[in-house]
Design a protein around this motif. Structure first.
Motif, PDB file in Angstrom:
ATOM      1  N   GLU A 259       0.848  -1.041   0.119  1.00 32.89           N
ATOM      2  CA  GLU A 259       0.264   0.123  -0.022  1.00 32.89           C
ATOM      3  C   GLU A 259       0.538   1.380  -0.771  1.00 32.89           C
ATOM      4  O   GLU A 259       1.363   1.617   1.136  1.00 32.89           O
ATOM      5  CB  GLU A 259      -0.899   0.135   1.201  1.00 32.89           C
TER       6      GLU A 259
ATOM      7  N   ARG B 219      -1.109   7.579  -3.325  1.00 27.85           N
ATOM      8  CA  ARG B 219      -1.254   6.339  -4.373  1.00 27.85           C
ATOM      9  C   ARG B 219      -0.992   6.616  -5.990  1.00 27.85           C
ATOM     10  O   ARG B 219      -1.180   5.558  -6.446  1.00 27.85           O
ATOM     11  CB  ARG B 219      -3.024   6.301  -4.762  1.00 27.85           C
TER      12      ARG B 219
ATOM     13  N   VAL C  70       1.398   4.107  -8.036  1.00 27.62           N
ATOM     14  CA  VAL C  70       0.910   2.603  -7.811  1.00 27.62           C
ATOM     15  C   VAL C  70       2.060   2.439  -8.999  1.00 27.62           C
ATOM     16  O   VAL C  70       2.506   1.069  -9.744  1.00 27.62           O
ATOM     17  CB  VAL C  70      -0.214   2.363  -7.542  1.00 27.62           C
TER      18      VAL C  70
ATOM     19  N   GLN D 161      -5.166   1.626  -5.555  1.00 20.58           N
ATOM     20  CA  GLN D 161      -4.738   2.616  -4.254  1.00 20.58           C
ATOM     21  C   GLN D 161      -3.301   1.143  -4.033  1.00 20.58           C
ATOM     22  O   GLN D 161      -2.805   0.932  -2.555  1.00 20.58           O
ATOM     23  CB  GLN D 161      -5.410   2.630  -2.963  1.00 20.58           C
ATOM     24  N   THR D 162      -3.277  -0.188  -4.431  1.00 23.32           N
ATOM     25  CA  THR D 162      -2.815  -1.179  -4.092  1.00 23.32           C
ATOM     26  C   THR D 162      -2.072  -1.906  -4.699  1.00 23.32           C
ATOM     27  O   THR D 162      -2.411  -1.839  -6.081  1.00 23.32           O
ATOM     28  CB  THR D 162      -3.179  -2.391  -2.994  1.00 23.32           C
TER      29      THR D 162
END
Length: 218
Positions: A23, A27, A30, A53-54
């Motif tokens: 994470e 974001r 990513v 977001q991950t």
């Protein structure tokens, strides 16, 4: 296991017995993180799956997650997100669009610009597929530029035709097949973006670049 890299930019979490969930605190990194992980071919990593977001890292059988985490920490110790280089136009997926969607005029009003300006802005940008979700082959396309963010419809449609080109929440997308949906429809393409008979069923995949091309200007 619930750790972060030395500079506290990426949180590591276990995801079952064969995966790690990364994470990023920011974001917007990513895409860059996904790109680095895929290029690095880290031992034990089976697949790298980005989301909004991950980034989910699935592992080969018998991979020790703690050892893998240590390898990833070393890899990411000097991680510095940078803007992606411009894509080679030969590698860009070009999608012709007829801009006649039911929500095109409402989108223009929400943005405070003309319909033609919506079309110009949508076709001018190079879009990048950040991740796939909602339905097989449904790629969430992001642009490095702002200005085309509109909310989802207050009420979803029960059936959106395959090939519908849409905007919502800062993303653009092409509906790969007929399905319910709440995005703002601005156009339609005849390009098939999902076909199980193809060696790679999805035309739009994470990391690929997409350019929309106007077939007409209404």
């Amino acid at each position: 296991m619930n750790d972060v890299t030395a500079d506290r930019r990426i949180v590591f979490r276990p995801a079952g017995s064969r995966a790690l969930l990364l994470e990023p605190v920011d974001r917007t990194t990513v895409d860059a993180l996904t790109d680095l992980l895929r290029r690095s071919h880290v031992d034990g990593v089976s697949d790298v799956l980005p989301a909004a977001q991950t980034v989910l890292i699935t592992t080969d059988p018998r991979t020790d997650l703690r050892e893998l985490e240590q390898r990833l920490h070393r890899l990411l110790a000097d991680f510095e997100p940078t803007s992606f280089a411009a894509a080679d136009e030969a590698d860009v997926v070009h999608i012709p669009v007829t801009y006649s969607g039911d929500d095109l005029e409402p989108v223009a009003r929400m943005l405070g610009i003309s319909v033609d300006d919506v079309i110009v802005e949508h076709t001018r940008r190079l879009w990048r597929c950040s991740f796939v979700g909602f339905a097989p082959g449904f790629g969430y396309l992001e642009s490095s530029e702002s200005g085309l963010a509109v909310p989802r419809r207050e009420q979803s449609r029960t059936a959106v035709p395959a090939g519908s080109v849409a905007l919502a929440d800062g993303y653009s997308a092409v509906y790969p097949r007929r399905s319910p949906g709440g995005w703002q429809l601005i156009g339609h393409t005849t390009v098939e973006t999902w076909n199980l008979e193809n060696p790679q069923p999805a035309l739009i995949t994470p990391g690929c670049s997409v350019r929309f091309v106007a077939e007409d200007l209404r």
